[in-house]
Design a protein around this motif. Structure first.
Motif, PDB file in Angstrom:
ATOM      1  N   PHE A 156      -6.502  -1.354  -1.735  1.00 35.54           N
ATOM      2  CA  PHE A 156      -6.434  -0.504  -2.925  1.00 35.54           C
ATOM      3  C   PHE A 156      -6.652  -1.326  -4.187  1.00 35.54           C
ATOM      4  O   PHE A 156      -7.233  -0.858  -5.155  1.00 35.54           O
ATOM      5  N   VAL A 176       0.833  -1.192   0.000  1.00 37.56           N
ATOM      6  CA  VAL A 176       0.000   0.000   0.000  1.00 37.56           C
ATOM      7  C   VAL A 176       0.876   1.254   0.000  1.00 37.56           C
ATOM      8  O   VAL A 176       0.595   2.224  -0.705  1.00 37.56           O
ATOM      9  N   LEU A 180       1.081   4.083  -2.942  1.00 34.55           N
ATOM     10  CA  LEU A 180       0.874   5.513  -2.716  1.00 34.55           C
ATOM     11  C   LEU A 180       2.090   6.344  -3.089  1.00 34.55           C
ATOM     12  O   LEU A 180       2.093   7.561  -2.961  1.00 34.55           O
ATOM     13  N   VAL A 232      -6.979   4.911   2.297  1.00 40.26           N
ATOM     14  CA  VAL A 232      -6.748   4.262   1.003  1.00 40.26           C
ATOM     15  C   VAL A 232      -7.997   4.347   0.136  1.00 40.26           C
ATOM     16  O   VAL A 232      -7.933   4.727  -1.040  1.00 40.26           O
TER      17      VAL A 232
END
Lengths: 295, 335
Positions: free
Chosen positions: B165, A228, A232, B277
């Motif tokens: 995600f 994650v 990002l 997220v």
């Protein structure tokens, strides 16, 4: 030894462990495969962007024409490496915390467990985003290292290890509490062994199974966190591939090339599930008397 | 993980005065945690790349080095960290968190509407997660080892292991890009903004956050119910002729909820992380996305205020769950 062979009878261990082993083999022999296929995984080919599967590129190509299969294996190598190294570091930290808390008890135990609970209860991701965005030069890291390509790798390993130790600490503390009351530990104390010796020589070896269980669970947790953060844009930095950062651009090309969004995420999902299966199966197999872990 | 709470278990039920004291102590603890967090985050934000004055210079070529030095003195940036922190904290206590660099408005004014959006997203997801986890977990616990139980167990593992995600990407791919059934992001269609439109925009974000957070809850519900259904008092209730629904809902669930609420209390932090997220994926104007954008956009005041507000929100939710915990289990004394 027999206990370790018996572990393989558990279906979850067999499936989870088998998958991880196969995946690791594929990822770490990727350079060999690249030689066989005669392509360089870093080769950009702007005339064949977002191509579908073909003989030359079994899974097609990505947004700048690199071979997707080789990229996936390269990314897997980074993701697995980060997961395993960070999980080992987290396991070390968690074992130290859990062992101290469980053996010493009292105020230290209360304080350390408060800290562990606090770590679980806080919104960690926004804090990790801040930590990942820090200017390393302001922290006194030499510019040559701070600007190098590998720094994103070291940083992500350090960050996820810093938050990944809680599971290990909890399991180790619990087992230490019950070991502390066993006769062999009390005998060692009665014979005048120092606390450090009791902890390291007498208790630590018996902690092997909870540590192994918690570490395999932590690998999954850490791979998820790494992916994650890399997604990002704050974890593993391109051009170094990781499954997370391969998905960063996938949202824009999702209508043109859905496979770019599908494969890296699917591999993260399967790897983390395999880690959780392995950890869960090991838990039941190694410690059949223990209360079944509810989560 | 096996979770324990540091409560003493006594046969006495909690009195009202004890409850007030308990809430006061927890609030004080939360305030202390918040104070420590504010200092840590303030320090960390100072270590991020870029400097507010450098950013001003880069956007205004007429500023000279002397101007920059004067500006630094004006904003107190030449003073030591501790002094700056206390000046910031004093202002923050009066509700002044400074101006947002990106939105050119007071940071708090930017944050508060976003807080509402995030609260809607989190509450809806939590509601759906328990709406699914309770019936599925209870049904699975009635026949441990059955095919249905196996399927529920697999669902737990999937929920815990799925990267949120990527789940969001897949939902966008299926329901927005391929089928065109639902909007891929945003909070409302420009010019519409009615309730039905808002709900349509909420479906995919809520589904993402629900599925990604449900695994852990489902697992605890199932495990706690299996444990409870083995107890003697359940057999007694059955022997007395209580209906199956009465046994499950009246006797078993109430007892099984105790460990479930413990997990709930600890889960708000990760729920907020999930919201960050999800909001980023669906361009949903909530606090998580705002904090992320603020950090990446060097909007220090906004990032700091957002992080503290998020932490405060999680701590308050945590305390609320602890109170519910004590209300469910009268054996717990609130020391």
């Amino acid at each position: 030894m027999r206990r370790w062979l018996e572990v393989l009878r558990d279906k979850r261990v067999l499936v989870g462990g088998g998958f991880l082993l196969l995946l690791a083999c594929a990822c770490f022999t990727a350079p060999l495969l690249a030689k066989l296929m005669g392509i360089d995984p870093g080769d950009v080919d702007l005339y064949h962007r977002l191509a579908g599967p073909s003989l030359a590129h079994p899974l097609g190509t990505d947004e700048i024409g690199r071979d997707l299969l080789l990229r996936l294996l390269e990314g897997g190598r980074v993701s697995l490496l980060v997961g395993i190294v960070a999980a080992m570091a987290a396991a070390g930290l968690g074992t130290a915390v859990g062992l101290l808390a469980g053996y010493r008890g009292g105020r230290l135990d209360a304080a350390l467990m408060r800290l562990t609970d606090g770590m679980i209860a806080l919104p960690l991701l926004p804090l990790l985003v801040v930590l990942a965005a820090l200017d390393l030069k302001k922290l006194g890291v030499p510019a040559s290292l701070a600007d190098s390509e590998a720094v994103s790798l070291y940083r992500i390993i350090l960050l996820v290890a810093l938050v990944g130790w809680t599971t290990v600490a909890r399991l180790v503390r619990g087992t230490t509490l019950s070991l502390k009351a066993r006769d062999f530990v009390r005998a060692a104390v009665a014979l005048g062994a120092r606390p450090s010796r009791v902890m390291l020589v007498h208790i630590l070896p018996s902690l092997a199974s909870p540590i192994i269980v918690a570490t395999s669970l932590a690998v999954g947790e850490i791979i998820l966190l790494e992916s994650v953060l890399s997604f990002l844009g704050l974890g593993v930095a391109p051009p170094l591939a990781s499954w997370g950062n391969m998905l960063t651009g996938a949202q824009e090309t999702i209508a043109l090339a859905p496979q770019l969004a599908l494969y890296p995420g699917l591999l993260i999902f399967l790897t983390v599930i395999a880690c959780n299966f392995l950890g869960d199966g090991l838990q039941d197999a190694l410690d059949p008397r223990a209360e079944r872990r509810p989560a | 993980m096996v979770l324990q709470r540091s409560f003493a278990i006594t046969p006495l039920s909690a009195g009202k005065r004890e409850m007030t004291r308990f809430i006061l102590i927890r609030l004080l603890q939360a305030a202390a945690v918040l104070a420590v967090m504010s200092f840590v985050v303030y320090t960390l934000i100072g270590l991020m790349p870029g400097d507010p004055i450098d950013l001003m210079i880069s956007s205004n070529p007429h500023l000279t080095a002397a101007d920059a030095a004067r500006l630094k003195a004006l904003y107190g940036l030449d003073r030591p960290l501790i002094e700056r922190y206390f000046a910031w904290a004093k202002a923050a206590l009066t509700g002044d968190f400074g101006y947002s660099r990106l939105y050119l408005r007071p940071a708090l004014e930017v944050l508060l509407p976003r807080l509402g959006n995030t609260a809607v997203l989190m509450a809806a997801s939590l509601f759906c997660a328990y709406g699914l986890a309770l019936p599925l977990g209870i049904a699975a616990a009635r026949k441990p080892g059955s095919a249905f139980d196996g399927a529920v167990n697999l669902l737990c593992f999937a929920g815990i292991s799925i990267p949120s995600f990527w789940l969001a990407l897949m939902l966008i791919l299926i329901f927005a890009a391929s089928l065109g059934l639902l909007p891929a992001g945003g909070i409302a269609t420009i010019g519409d903004g009615g309730l039905a439109d808002r709900v349509r925009h909420l479906v995919l974000p809520v589904a993402t956050l629900t599925l990604a957070s449900m695994g852990a809850h489902l697992r605890y519900v199932r495990a706690a119910m299996i444990e409870t259904l083995r107890q003697d008092f359940i057999r007694t209730a059955r022997a007395k002729g209580a209906s199956e629904m009465g046994v499950l809902a009246g006797h078993a669930l109430r007892n099984a909820l105790v460990p479930v609420v413990t997990v709930l209390a600890l889960s708000f932090g990760s729920l907020f992380s999930g919201a960050l997220v999800t909001e980023t994926m669906f361009a949903y104007p909530g606090m998580g996305k705002l904090i992320y954008d603020a950090i990446l956009g060097n909007d220090f005041n906004l990032a700091l205020a957002g992080l503290l507000l998020a932490t405060a929100m999680v701590l308050v939710a945590n305390i609320a769950a602890d109170i519910a915990y004590a209300a469910i289990d009268p054996r717990i004394s609130l020391r």
